[in-house]
Design a protein around this motif. Structure first.
Motif, short mmCIF file in Angstrom:
data_model
loop_
_atom_site.label_atom_id
_atom_site.label_comp_id
_atom_site.label_asym_id
_atom_site.label_seq_id
_atom_site.Cartn_x
_atom_site.Cartn_y
_atom_site.Cartn_z
N GLU A 5 -42.53 114.53 -21.40
CA GLU A 5 -41.57 113.81 -22.24
C GLU A 5 -40.21 114.50 -22.23
O GLU A 5 -39.17 113.82 -22.18
CB GLU A 5 -42.11 113.72 -23.68
CG GLU A 5 -43.29 112.77 -23.81
CD GLU A 5 -43.94 112.85 -25.18
OE1 GLU A 5 -44.56 111.85 -25.59
OE2 GLU A 5 -43.84 113.91 -25.84
N ASP A 50 -35.47 103.22 -28.87
CA ASP A 50 -36.51 103.39 -29.88
C ASP A 50 -37.48 104.50 -29.47
O ASP A 50 -37.92 105.30 -30.30
CB ASP A 50 -37.28 102.08 -30.08
CG ASP A 50 -36.48 101.04 -30.84
OD1 ASP A 50 -35.56 101.43 -31.58
OD2 ASP A 50 -36.76 99.84 -30.68
N TRP A 51 -37.79 104.55 -28.18
CA TRP A 51 -38.70 105.60 -27.69
C TRP A 51 -38.09 106.98 -27.91
O TRP A 51 -38.78 107.91 -28.35
CB TRP A 51 -38.98 105.40 -26.19
CG TRP A 51 -39.85 106.48 -25.63
CD1 TRP A 51 -41.21 106.54 -25.63
CD2 TRP A 51 -39.39 107.70 -25.01
NE1 TRP A 51 -41.64 107.71 -25.04
CE2 TRP A 51 -40.56 108.44 -24.65
CE3 TRP A 51 -38.14 108.23 -24.72
CZ2 TRP A 51 -40.48 109.68 -24.03
CZ3 TRP A 51 -38.07 109.46 -24.10
CH2 TRP A 51 -39.22 110.18 -23.76
N GLN A 54 -38.29 107.80 -31.68
CA GLN A 54 -39.65 108.05 -32.13
C GLN A 54 -40.22 109.33 -31.53
O GLN A 54 -40.90 110.10 -32.21
CB GLN A 54 -40.54 106.85 -31.77
CG GLN A 54 -40.20 105.60 -32.54
CD GLN A 54 -40.96 104.38 -32.05
OE1 GLN A 54 -41.88 104.50 -31.24
NE2 GLN A 54 -40.58 103.20 -32.53
N THR A 55 -39.92 109.58 -30.27
CA THR A 55 -40.49 110.74 -29.59
C THR A 55 -39.87 112.04 -30.09
O THR A 55 -40.56 113.04 -30.28
CB THR A 55 -40.30 110.63 -28.07
OG1 THR A 55 -40.88 109.40 -27.60
CG2 THR A 55 -40.95 111.79 -27.35
#
Length: 199
Positions: A5, A50-51, A54-55
């Motif tokens: 990530e 959004d990812w 959120q991440t």
């Protein structure tokens, strides 16, 4: 965040992001303006933004209907809270390539700002803030040059002058009046050029 990530996010920041240091109006501050460290990613894919939010568990997303002449909605994920930004950049540092110099400069600026004592008297704080700003101005100049290199300007879009006169390139892009305002502020003889009071 996992290593995968972090590597993926670093690639996004390298390609679509901006890492910057700038001055902003702040009526609550003792000097009516302050320094802001920012990491942002601009994209028309809101699922991607959004990812990121959120991440990382950090930042917020804004939406612009019009962006550089385009009519499709554009979103921007922002992070400017100093401590969260420092942690994020330190985690991304091993994976950044294109924006690594900017990240190193912003982390250096964060350390300077973090050394300020907000419990001193106004006079002492102002002197300390002015000394810190002297150290931050060259960092701002370097960041502007690095970030300008990566930006694509339209033929009908006027490239703004550099906000710093501390480099030969910055001085050449300032008018004589702009240069005098920067010099007056630096020497304590006038207000900050970005936040002059209206006549």
């Amino acid at each position: 965040m996992t290593e995968v990530e972090l590597a993926y996010l670093a690639g996004i920041v390298d390609g679509e992001g901006t890492i910057s240091l700038r001055t902003v109006s702040n009526q609550a501050a003792r000097r009516r303006w302050s320094w802001r460290l920012t990491v942002l990613v601009t994209n028309n894919d809101f699922a991607l933004l959004d990812w990121i939010a959120q991440t990382t568990g950090k930042g917020w997303i804004s939406k612009s209907v019009r962006y550089r002449g385009k009519t499709n909605p554009i979103g921007t994920w922002h992070e400017s809270e100093p401590q969260r930004l420092i942690v994020l950049l330190e985690n991304l540092m091993p994976y950044l390539i294109v924006k690594k110099p900017q990240a190193e400069l912003v982390l250096a600026a964060a350390r300077i700002l973090g050394s300020l004592s907000h419990h001193r008297s106004t006079k002492e704080y102002m002197a300390e803030f002015a000394a810190a700003s002297e150290r931050l101005m060259p960092i701002t100049a370097k960041l502007e040059i690095l970030n300008d290199r990566g930006r694509k300007w339209r033929d009908d879009e006027a490239k703004p002058p550099s906000r710093s006169y501390l480099t030969d390139e910055g001085r050449a892009r300032l008018s004589d009046a702009q240069y005098r305002r920067w010099a007056a502020w630096r020497e304590g003889r006038g207000p900050h050029p970005h936040h002059r009071k209206p006549a």
